[in-house]
Design an enzyme around this catalytic site. Structure first.
Site, short mmCIF file in Angstrom:
data_model
loop_
_atom_site.label_atom_id
_atom_site.label_comp_id
_atom_site.label_asym_id
_atom_site.label_seq_id
_atom_site.Cartn_x
_atom_site.Cartn_y
_atom_site.Cartn_z
N TYR A 140 0.82 -1.21 0.00
CA TYR A 140 0.00 0.00 0.00
C TYR A 140 0.86 1.26 0.00
CZ TYR A 140 -4.65 -2.01 0.96
OH TYR A 140 -5.85 -2.65 0.88
N LYS A 185 2.95 -15.30 2.44
CA LYS A 185 3.12 -16.03 1.18
C LYS A 185 4.61 -16.29 1.03
CE LYS A 185 1.57 -17.75 -2.75
NZ LYS A 185 0.65 -18.93 -2.82
N ASP A 218 -3.14 -18.40 0.62
CA ASP A 218 -4.16 -19.09 -0.19
C ASP A 218 -4.85 -20.16 0.64
OD1 ASP A 218 -1.70 -20.40 -0.17
OD2 ASP A 218 -1.78 -21.03 -2.27
N ASP A 242 -6.42 -6.90 4.27
CA ASP A 242 -7.55 -6.24 3.61
C ASP A 242 -8.47 -7.28 2.99
OD1 ASP A 242 -9.12 -4.17 2.39
OD2 ASP A 242 -8.08 -4.60 0.51
N ASP A 246 -12.50 -8.99 4.56
CA ASP A 246 -13.80 -8.99 3.86
C ASP A 246 -14.35 -10.42 3.79
OD1 ASP A 246 -13.59 -6.23 3.31
OD2 ASP A 246 -14.38 -6.47 1.27
#
Ligand code: IPM
Ligand code: MG
Length: 352
Positions: A140, A185, A218, A242, A246
Site C-alpha cells: 500500500y 506467502k 491461499d 484487507d 472482507d
C-alpha cells in the site's frame, strides 16, 4: 472524563452510519457523565470537492489534536481510479499520519445472526477471532510508478515493522486463547520470508505460552471458511489483511456489522467500520449502522479506557439484534427490516 473526538464521516453511507455512532456516543456521555466534545471535519471525496484534498490540513490537525477519531467511509464513482486525486489517498495518509499501524478487526458471530449468513450455521457456531492487520506498510505504501507500458508497486517490510505488529498480536493472544496464526506467502515473497522469521522470533522469545502457526495466504483463505472456529488471533500484512477481513466478515453474517480499531503506540486511535462507502445504497437510509456503533465501543475501550461503557454499547447491540432488530443486510427472508435511523433507535432503546 473529558475527551475530544474528531468525526470524519466521509462519503457514501459514511455520514448516515456515523450519525448513528454519534448518537450512541452522546448517549454514553449523558448516561455515564462524560463530556465528549465532537469536532466534525471534511474527509475523502467530500473534502476533494470542497478543498481539492481528501485530507485537508485542518482535518488532519483536528484528528491529531483529538483523543480518538471516528471515521465513516470514503470513496465513490465520482472519484474513480482515473481521477488525479482519490479519496483512498486520504485514508492511507491519515492512517500513516496518526501512526496507527495495527488494525484490529474482531469477528464474532452474534448467535441471533447464525441463520442470516451465506455460510452454513453449523460451521459458524462459536466463531470468535480477531485479525491484526498491519496497516501502514507493505505494498500500500511502497513506491509506485507507471509508464505507458508498465506499472510497479513495491512491497517493503522492515524488521521493526514486523516486530511491533507481532507484539500487538502477542499481547492480544495472551488475553484470549493464546493462539496466533500468522499469514504470509513465504513460498513466493521475500517480504513474507522476513515476516515469518521475525514473527517466529518475537513470539518464541517474548510470549511464552502463546502458540504460533504459520499459514500461506491461499490456504488460509480456505481454512477460514472451512474451520473458522479454530482461529483465535490472526496476524498478517496489509494487503492480505484487507482481503481476508472482507472474507472473514461473512463469518459474522455481513460486512455491515464489523467494527475496527486502528492503533499505534499511544492511546489515540482511528475507529471505522470495515465496510466501504457503498455508493449503491448511499442516501437511502438503509445502511447498517452496527459496524460504526461497535467501532464506537472500541473507541471507548481502547482510546478512552472506558471498558464498562464499551461493554454497555456492545450489550445494547446484542440485545437489539436478539430482540429482532434487523437492517436489510442481516435480515432473514420474510423478516421486517429497519432503516439506519430505526436501527440506531433500537440500539439506543436497548441502552436504556
Ligand atoms: C479497508 C478498505 C481500504 C483498504 C480502502 C478503501 C483503501 O478496503 O479499510 O479495508 O484497502 O485499506
Ligand atoms: Mg478492505
Amino acid at each position: 472524563m473529558k475527551a475530544k473526538i474528531a468525526v470524519i464521516a466521509g462519503d457514501g453511507i459514511g455520514p448516515e452510519v456515523v450519525a448513528e455512532g454519534v448518537r450512541v456516543l452522546t448517549r454514553v456521555g449523558r448516561k455515564f457523565g462524560h463530556e465528549f466534545s465532537l469536532e466534525a471535519a471534511p474527509f475523502g471525496g467530500a473534502a476533494i470537492d470542497l478543498a481539492g484534498d481528501p485530507l485537508p490540513k485542518h482535518t488532519l490537525d483536528a484528528c491529531l489534536a483529538a483523543d480518538a477519531v471516528l471515521l465513516g467511509a470514503i470513496g465513490g464513482p465520482k472519484w474513480g481510479p482515473s481521477s488525479p486525486v482519490r479519496p483512498e489517498q486520504g485514508l492511507l495518509r491519515i492512517r500513516r499520519e496518526l501512526g496507527v499501524y495495527a488494525n484490529l478487526r474482531p469477528i464474532k458471530l452474534l448467535p441471533a445472526l447464525r441463520d442470516s449468513s451465506a455460510i452454513k450455521p453449523e460451521i459458524l457456531d462459536g466463531v470468535d477471532l480477531v485479525f491484526v492487520r498491519e496497516l501502514t506498510g507493505g505494498i500500500y505504501f511502497g513506491e509506485k510508478s507507471r509508464t505507458a507500458t508498465q506499472a510497479t508497486d513495491v512491497c517493503t517490510y522492515t524488521v521493526a515493522e514486523v516486530e511491533r505488529i507481532t507484539r500487538v498480536a502477542g499481547r492480544l493472544a495472551q488475553a484470549r486463547r493464546r493462539k496466533i496464526v500468522s499469514i504470509d506467502k513465504s513460498n513466493v515473497l521475500e517480504t513474507s520470508r522476513l515476516w515469518r522469521e521475525v514473527a517466529e522470533r518475537v513470539v518464541k522469545s517474548e510470549f511464552p505460552g502463546v502458540s504460533l502457526e504459520h499459514m500461506l495466504v491461499d490456504s488460509a483463505a480456505m481454512h477460514l471458511i472451512r474451520r473458522p472456529t479454530d482461529f483465535d488471533v490472526i496476524v498478517t500484512e496489509n494487503m492480505f489483511g484487507d482481503i481476508l477481513t472482507d472474507e472473514g466478515a461473512m463469518l459474522a453474517s455481513s460486512l455491515g456489522v464489523l467494527p475496527s480499531a486502528s492503533l499505534g503506540d499511544g492511546r489515540r486511535g482511528l475507529y471505522e467500520p470495515i465496510h466501504g462507502s457503498a455508493p449503491d445504497i448511499a442516501g437511502k437510509g438503509i445502511a447498517n449502522p452496527v459496524g460504526t456503533i461497535l467501532s464506537v465501543a472500541l473507541l471507548l475501550r481502547h482510546s478512552l479506557g472506558l471498558g464498562t461503557e464499551a461493554a454497555a454499547v456492545e450489550a445494547a447491540v446484542t440485545a437489539a439484534i436478539d430482540a429482532g432488530a434487523r437492517t436489510a443486510d442481516i435480515a432473514e427472508k420474510g423478516r421486517s427490516v429497519l432503516g439506519t435511523t430505526a436501527m440506531g433507535d433500537a440500539i439506543l432503546a436497548a441502552m436504556g
